[in-house]
Motif scaffolding. Structure first.
Motif, mmCIF file in Angstrom:
data_model
loop_
_atom_site.group_PDB
_atom_site.id
_atom_site.type_symbol
_atom_site.label_atom_id
_atom_site.label_comp_id
_atom_site.label_asym_id
_atom_site.label_seq_id
_atom_site.Cartn_x
_atom_site.Cartn_y
_atom_site.Cartn_z
ATOM 1 N N VAL A 41 -9.516 -44.959 -42.188
ATOM 2 C CA VAL A 41 -9.442 -44.652 -43.616
ATOM 3 C C VAL A 41 -9.961 -43.245 -43.886
ATOM 4 O O VAL A 41 -9.373 -42.488 -44.663
ATOM 5 C CB VAL A 41 -10.207 -45.713 -44.439
ATOM 6 N N ILE A 42 -11.052 -42.858 -43.227
ATOM 7 C CA ILE A 42 -11.583 -41.511 -43.413
ATOM 8 C C ILE A 42 -10.597 -40.469 -42.870
ATOM 9 O O ILE A 42 -10.386 -39.421 -43.488
ATOM 10 C CB ILE A 42 -12.974 -41.374 -42.754
ATOM 11 N N ALA A 43 -9.971 -40.753 -41.735
ATOM 12 C CA ALA A 43 -8.994 -39.822 -41.166
ATOM 13 C C ALA A 43 -7.798 -39.638 -42.096
ATOM 14 O O ALA A 43 -7.322 -38.518 -42.310
ATOM 15 C CB ALA A 43 -8.535 -40.310 -39.797
ATOM 16 N N VAL A 44 -7.322 -40.734 -42.679
ATOM 17 C CA VAL A 44 -6.210 -40.633 -43.626
ATOM 18 C C VAL A 44 -6.629 -39.838 -44.859
ATOM 19 O O VAL A 44 -5.879 -38.999 -45.372
ATOM 20 C CB VAL A 44 -5.700 -42.045 -44.014
ATOM 21 N N GLY A 45 -7.833 -40.061 -45.347
ATOM 22 C CA GLY A 45 -8.335 -39.313 -46.500
ATOM 23 C C GLY A 45 -8.460 -37.833 -46.212
ATOM 24 O O GLY A 45 -8.084 -36.995 -47.035
ATOM 25 N N ILE A 50 -3.624 -31.683 -46.548
ATOM 26 C CA ILE A 50 -2.242 -31.440 -46.963
ATOM 27 C C ILE A 50 -2.192 -31.000 -48.428
ATOM 28 O O ILE A 50 -1.438 -30.096 -48.798
ATOM 29 C CB ILE A 50 -1.370 -32.689 -46.735
ATOM 30 N N ALA A 51 -3.013 -31.613 -49.274
ATOM 31 C CA ALA A 51 -3.047 -31.233 -50.686
ATOM 32 C C ALA A 51 -3.579 -29.818 -50.862
ATOM 33 O O ALA A 51 -3.073 -29.056 -51.692
ATOM 34 C CB ALA A 51 -3.902 -32.224 -51.472
ATOM 35 N N ILE A 52 -4.575 -29.425 -50.071
ATOM 36 C CA ILE A 52 -5.114 -28.059 -50.169
ATOM 37 C C ILE A 52 -4.071 -27.036 -49.721
ATOM 38 O O ILE A 52 -3.880 -26.000 -50.363
ATOM 39 C CB ILE A 52 -6.420 -27.944 -49.344
ATOM 40 N N VAL A 106 -7.185 -38.589 -54.537
ATOM 41 C CA VAL A 106 -6.986 -39.810 -53.743
ATOM 42 C C VAL A 106 -7.616 -39.660 -52.371
ATOM 43 O O VAL A 106 -8.249 -40.596 -51.858
ATOM 44 C CB VAL A 106 -5.477 -40.138 -53.639
ATOM 45 N N GLY A 107 -7.477 -38.491 -51.754
ATOM 46 C CA GLY A 107 -8.097 -38.247 -50.452
ATOM 47 C C GLY A 107 -9.612 -38.339 -50.527
ATOM 48 O O GLY A 107 -10.255 -38.969 -49.673
ATOM 49 N N LEU A 108 -10.196 -37.721 -51.550
ATOM 50 C CA LEU A 108 -11.643 -37.818 -51.730
ATOM 51 C C LEU A 108 -12.081 -39.250 -52.017
ATOM 52 O O LEU A 108 -13.131 -39.703 -51.549
ATOM 53 C CB LEU A 108 -12.097 -36.891 -52.856
#
Length: 127
Positions: free
Chosen positions: A49-53, A59-61, A23-25
């Motif tokens: 949007v890029i900052a949120v991604g 966070i996922a990593i 989702v981030g990508l």
């Protein structure tokens, strides 16, 4: 992770972190695509949007790096669930037998009392 049935939770969290990475990508890619084709003119929206991604990706990593340590072999969740299921099925079998015998008693009472005559009724009415 600690031994004791947390294998399922660990695998679920790993898969959830992989979904968050995708989702981030996707957020980063869609924002860049929208800016590249000129669909969105506001740089503040694209930057947000890029900052949120990027934040979601980081966070996922970090979440994937945290379920990495392996300490010995733990029993799988399938083994734990199978042991628990056998106990539960024994209890459910007993409860099912109790209610089935009570149903048989109810059917026997219904058949027995169904064809009885009402003592207050006229005796010749049934002939």
């Amino acid at each position: 992770m600690v031994c004791g049935g947390f294998t399922c939770s660990k695998n679920a969290l790993c898969s959830l972190n992989v979904v968050y990475m995708m989702v981030g990508l996707l957020l980063i890619a869609v924002a860049a695509w929208g800016k590249g084709f000129g669909l969105v003119s506001s740089i503040h929206i694209i930057g947000g949007v890029i900052a949120v991604g990027v934040f979601l990706l980081l966070i996922a990593i970090v979440g994937l790096i945290g379920p990495c340590k392996l300490k010995g072999s733990c029993p799988t969740c399938g083994e734990k669930m199978l042991n628990h299921a056998t106990e539960v099925l024994k209890i459910l079998g007993g409860v099912g037998l109790f209610f089935s015998f009570s149903e048989i008693l109810g059917v026997w009472l219904a058949v027995r009392y169904r064809n009885q005559k009402d003592p207050r009724a006229n005796p010749s009415a049934f002939l």
